[in-house]
Design a protein around this motif. Structure first.
Motif, PDB file in Angstrom:
ATOM      1  N   ARG A 187       0.827  -1.210   0.000  1.00 19.24           N
ATOM      2  CA  ARG A 187       0.000   0.000   0.000  1.00 19.24           C
ATOM      3  C   ARG A 187       0.861   1.260   0.000  1.00 19.24           C
ATOM      4  O   ARG A 187       0.522   2.251  -0.653  1.00 19.24           O
ATOM      5  N   THR A 188       1.973   1.227   0.724  1.00 21.19           N
ATOM      6  CA  THR A 188       2.876   2.383   0.733  1.00 21.19           C
ATOM      7  C   THR A 188       3.420   2.644  -0.661  1.00 21.19           C
ATOM      8  O   THR A 188       3.520   3.796  -1.102  1.00 21.19           O
ATOM      9  N   ILE A 189       3.753   1.577  -1.367  1.00 25.38           N
ATOM     10  CA  ILE A 189       4.246   1.729  -2.744  1.00 25.38           C
ATOM     11  C   ILE A 189       3.147   2.322  -3.621  1.00 25.38           C
ATOM     12  O   ILE A 189       3.405   3.207  -4.455  1.00 25.38           O
ATOM     13  N   ALA A 190       1.906   1.850  -3.440  1.00 27.63           N
ATOM     14  CA  ALA A 190       0.783   2.390  -4.208  1.00 27.63           C
ATOM     15  C   ALA A 190       0.587   3.871  -3.902  1.00 27.63           C
ATOM     16  O   ALA A 190       0.332   4.683  -4.813  1.00 27.63           O
ATOM     17  N   ASP A 191       0.716   4.249  -2.624  1.00 21.25           N
ATOM     18  CA  ASP A 191       0.590   5.664  -2.247  1.00 21.25           C
ATOM     19  C   ASP A 191       1.626   6.516  -2.976  1.00 21.25           C
ATOM     20  O   ASP A 191       1.305   7.569  -3.544  1.00 21.25           O
ATOM     21  N   PHE A 192       2.885   6.069  -2.939  1.00 20.04           N
ATOM     22  CA  PHE A 192       3.949   6.830  -3.593  1.00 20.04           C
ATOM     23  C   PHE A 192       3.749   6.876  -5.112  1.00 20.04           C
ATOM     24  O   PHE A 192       3.990   7.904  -5.750  1.00 20.04           O
ATOM     25  N   TYR A 193       3.309   5.770  -5.669  1.00 21.40           N
ATOM     26  CA  TYR A 193       3.083   5.727  -7.117  1.00 21.40           C
ATOM     27  C   TYR A 193       2.044   6.772  -7.524  1.00 21.40           C
ATOM     28  O   TYR A 193       2.253   7.549  -8.472  1.00 21.40           O
ATOM     29  N   LEU A 194       0.923   6.816  -6.813  1.00 19.31           N
ATOM     30  CA  LEU A 194      -0.143   7.746  -7.166  1.00 19.31           C
ATOM     31  C   LEU A 194       0.251   9.193  -6.875  1.00 19.31           C
ATOM     32  O   LEU A 194      -0.107  10.106  -7.626  1.00 19.31           O
ATOM     33  N   PHE A 195       1.010   9.399  -5.795  1.00 15.91           N
ATOM     34  CA  PHE A 195       1.466  10.749  -5.472  1.00 15.91           C
ATOM     35  C   PHE A 195       2.398  11.271  -6.557  1.00 15.91           C
ATOM     36  O   PHE A 195       2.252  12.392  -7.054  1.00 15.91           O
ATOM     37  N   ARG A 196       3.341  10.437  -6.946  1.00 17.46           N
ATOM     38  CA  ARG A 196       4.298  10.855  -7.971  1.00 17.46           C
ATOM     39  C   ARG A 196       3.618  10.992  -9.335  1.00 17.46           C
ATOM     40  O   ARG A 196       3.977  11.866 -10.133  1.00 17.46           O
ATOM     41  N   LYS A 197       2.654  10.141  -9.595  1.00 11.17           N
ATOM     42  CA  LYS A 197       1.920  10.230 -10.872  1.00 11.17           C
ATOM     43  C   LYS A 197       1.249  11.594 -11.023  1.00 11.17           C
ATOM     44  O   LYS A 197       1.206  12.166 -12.112  1.00 11.17           O
ATOM     45  N   LYS A 198       0.744  12.125  -9.918  1.00 11.56           N
ATOM     46  CA  LYS A 198       0.050  13.412  -9.967  1.00 11.56           C
ATOM     47  C   LYS A 198       0.994  14.601  -9.871  1.00 11.56           C
ATOM     48  O   LYS A 198       0.784  15.629 -10.545  1.00 11.56           O
ATOM     49  N   TYR A 199       2.059  14.486  -9.063  1.00 10.01           N
ATOM     50  CA  TYR A 199       2.839  15.673  -8.728  1.00 10.01           C
ATOM     51  C   TYR A 199       4.294  15.661  -9.193  1.00 10.01           C
ATOM     52  O   TYR A 199       4.970  16.687  -9.072  1.00 10.01           O
ATOM     53  N   ALA A 200       4.795  14.544  -9.712  1.00 16.18           N
ATOM     54  CA  ALA A 200       6.235  14.442  -9.986  1.00 16.18           C
ATOM     55  C   ALA A 200       6.755  15.553 -10.895  1.00 16.18           C
ATOM     56  O   ALA A 200       7.854  16.080 -10.679  1.00 16.18           O
ATOM     57  N   GLU A 201       5.973  15.906 -11.903  1.00 18.84           N
ATOM     58  CA  GLU A 201       6.449  16.901 -12.864  1.00 18.84           C
ATOM     59  C   GLU A 201       6.474  18.320 -12.295  1.00 18.84           C
ATOM     60  O   GLU A 201       7.200  19.173 -12.802  1.00 18.84           O
ATOM     61  N   SER A 202       5.702  18.567 -11.259  1.00 17.21           N
ATOM     62  CA  SER A 202       5.595  19.928 -10.731  1.00 17.21           C
ATOM     63  C   SER A 202       6.367  20.135  -9.433  1.00 17.21           C
ATOM     64  O   SER A 202       6.530  21.272  -8.983  1.00 17.21           O
ATOM     65  N   MET A 203       6.871  19.076  -8.816  1.00 18.83           N
ATOM     66  CA  MET A 203       7.562  19.227  -7.540  1.00 18.83           C
ATOM     67  C   MET A 203       8.911  19.924  -7.700  1.00 18.83           C
ATOM     68  O   MET A 203       9.606  19.709  -8.685  1.00 18.83           O
ATOM     69  N   ASP A 204       9.252  20.731  -6.715  1.00 18.37           N
ATOM     70  CA  ASP A 204      10.540  21.429  -6.679  1.00 18.37           C
ATOM     71  C   ASP A 204      11.574  20.469  -6.094  1.00 18.37           C
ATOM     72  O   ASP A 204      11.698  20.333  -4.875  1.00 18.37           O
ATOM     73  N   ARG A 205      12.330  19.824  -6.953  1.00 18.58           N
ATOM     74  CA  ARG A 205      13.290  18.808  -6.510  1.00 18.58           C
ATOM     75  C   ARG A 205      14.427  19.403  -5.694  1.00 18.58           C
ATOM     76  O   ARG A 205      14.929  18.768  -4.766  1.00 18.58           O
ATOM     77  N   THR A 206      14.829  20.611  -6.031  1.00 17.66           N
ATOM     78  CA  THR A 206      15.918  21.255  -5.292  1.00 17.66           C
ATOM     79  C   THR A 206      15.497  21.482  -3.844  1.00 17.66           C
ATOM     80  O   THR A 206      16.273  21.218  -2.905  1.00 17.66           O
ATOM     81  N   TYR A 207      14.276  21.959  -3.650  1.00 12.58           N
ATOM     82  CA  TYR A 207      13.772  22.171  -2.288  1.00 12.58           C
ATOM     83  C   TYR A 207      13.735  20.853  -1.526  1.00 12.58           C
ATOM     84  O   TYR A 207      14.155  20.783  -0.365  1.00 12.58           O
ATOM     85  N   ILE A 208      13.240  19.799  -2.165  1.00  9.81           N
ATOM     86  CA  ILE A 208      13.143  18.491  -1.511  1.00  9.81           C
ATOM     87  C   ILE A 208      14.522  17.991  -1.083  1.00  9.81           C
ATOM     88  O   ILE A 208      14.712  17.533   0.047  1.00  9.81           O
ATOM     89  N   GLU A 209      15.488  18.088  -1.981  1.00 10.22           N
ATOM     90  CA  GLU A 209      16.837  17.623  -1.667  1.00 10.22           C
ATOM     91  C   GLU A 209      17.448  18.422  -0.519  1.00 10.22           C
ATOM     92  O   GLU A 209      18.089  17.855   0.382  1.00 10.22           O
ATOM     93  N   ASN A 210      17.237  19.744  -0.533  1.00  9.81           N
ATOM     94  CA  ASN A 210      17.775  20.580   0.541  1.00  9.81           C
ATOM     95  C   ASN A 210      17.137  20.246   1.884  1.00  9.81           C
ATOM     96  O   ASN A 210      17.818  20.186   2.916  1.00  9.81           O
ATOM     97  N   GLU A 211      15.831  20.032   1.885  1.00 10.91           N
ATOM     98  CA  GLU A 211      15.135  19.716   3.131  1.00 10.91           C
ATOM     99  C   GLU A 211      15.527  18.338   3.656  1.00 10.91           C
ATOM    100  O   GLU A 211      15.651  18.141   4.874  1.00 10.91           O
ATOM    101  N   LEU A 212      15.713  17.398   2.766  1.00 13.10           N
ATOM    102  CA  LEU A 212      16.139  16.070   3.207  1.00 13.10           C
ATOM    103  C   LEU A 212      17.533  16.121   3.826  1.00 13.10           C
ATOM    104  O   LEU A 212      17.831  15.394   4.778  1.00 13.10           O
ATOM    105  N   ARG A 213      18.390  17.003   3.310  1.00 19.74           N
ATOM    106  CA  ARG A 213      19.710  17.187   3.920  1.00 19.74           C
ATOM    107  C   ARG A 213      19.572  17.783   5.321  1.00 19.74           C
ATOM    108  O   ARG A 213      20.310  17.406   6.244  1.00 19.74           O
ATOM    109  N   LYS A 214      18.625  18.718   5.486  1.00 17.87           N
ATOM    110  CA  LYS A 214      18.379  19.285   6.809  1.00 17.87           C
ATOM    111  C   LYS A 214      17.888  18.210   7.776  1.00 17.87           C
ATOM    112  O   LYS A 214      18.310  18.155   8.941  1.00 17.87           O
TER     113      LYS A 214
END
Length: 227
Positions: A187-214
């Motif tokens: 189910r977790t994989i399904a959640d991520f699949y659907l989330f990325r299917k909807k938002y992957a193209e619009s997400m700010d990857r630089t922000y995500i990478e910086n926050e994950l480093r924090k």
């Protein structure tokens, strides 16, 4: 499917097979789907009731996890939730408890010292009101020391949300907690699949990478850098 809380999802495909399974198996699957539909109706009603009651009293609420993810599925009933997860203002716990009890919930006192306070209402409604996003022992607890600074207003009075990027980060960290503690599920994989299917193209990857480093730095300061 049942073990991974995906019986309702697979039933949609199963019922249209040219050669369906035997009647007993099909009936069991149909019953599982019906249970998910019933639970979905109960849980969404509970959320609306809690939302309306507390926001009118000036509470800020931030729905989490399944309450957000279920709208990515073709039907909300396909995303089964064990409980409703809602972040609230922890300094208002006494008011929250009184309000939940007035709505017919019973407080589970064993949850008082945890990061979420548990309320139950028969027959099937369980609510986890989060005073913190993560338990204090989590390596990422310090990263979420100020959750409201990441919360954005919505069109609904006193109801907040994360940005798409911050929601994705929280899903990642929450999934990490489960994976480390007991393993991950389909189910977790399904959640991520659907989330990325909807938002992957619009997400700010630089922000995500910086926050994950924090987040990783916060974990390292506790001497618990994730592997």
């Amino acid at each position: 499917s049942q073990k991974h809380s995906l019986a309702a999802v697979t039933y949609r495909a199963l019922k249209d097979l040219p050669a369906p399974p035997d009647a007993e198996t099909l009936a069991a699957w149909e019953k599982a789907y019906g249970t998910c539909v019933h639970a979905d109706i109960q849980q969404l009603y509970a959320w609306e009731e809690i939302r309306d009651y507390f926001t009118e009293k000036g509470f800020r609420l931030l729905p989490l996890k399944g309450l957000r993810l279920k709208y990515l599925y073709p039907e909300t009933a396909l995303r089964l939730m064990g409980d409703l997860d809602i972040f609230y203002e922890k300094e208002r716990f006494s008011e929250l408890k009184a309000g939940m009890e007035s709505l017919g919930y019973t407080f589970q006192t064993k949850s008082l010292g945890g990061n979420h306070q548990i309320f139950d209402r028969p027959p099937v409604t369980n609510v986890e009101m989060h005073s913190a996003l993560l338990p204090a022992v989590s390596p990422f607890a310090d990263y979420y020391a100020d959750v409201w600074s990441k919360a954005l207003p919505t069109e609904e009075k006193n109801v907040f949300r994360f940005s798409v990027e911050d929601e994705y980060i929280y899903f990642l960290i929450h999934a990490y907690k489960h994976f480390q503690g007991a393993g991950g599920g389909v189910r977790t994989i399904a959640d991520f699949y659907l989330f990325r299917k909807k938002y992957a193209e619009s997400m700010d990857r630089t922000y995500i990478e910086n926050e994950l480093r924090k987040a990783e730095s916060a974990a390292a300061r506790k001497g618990e850098a994730p592997e």
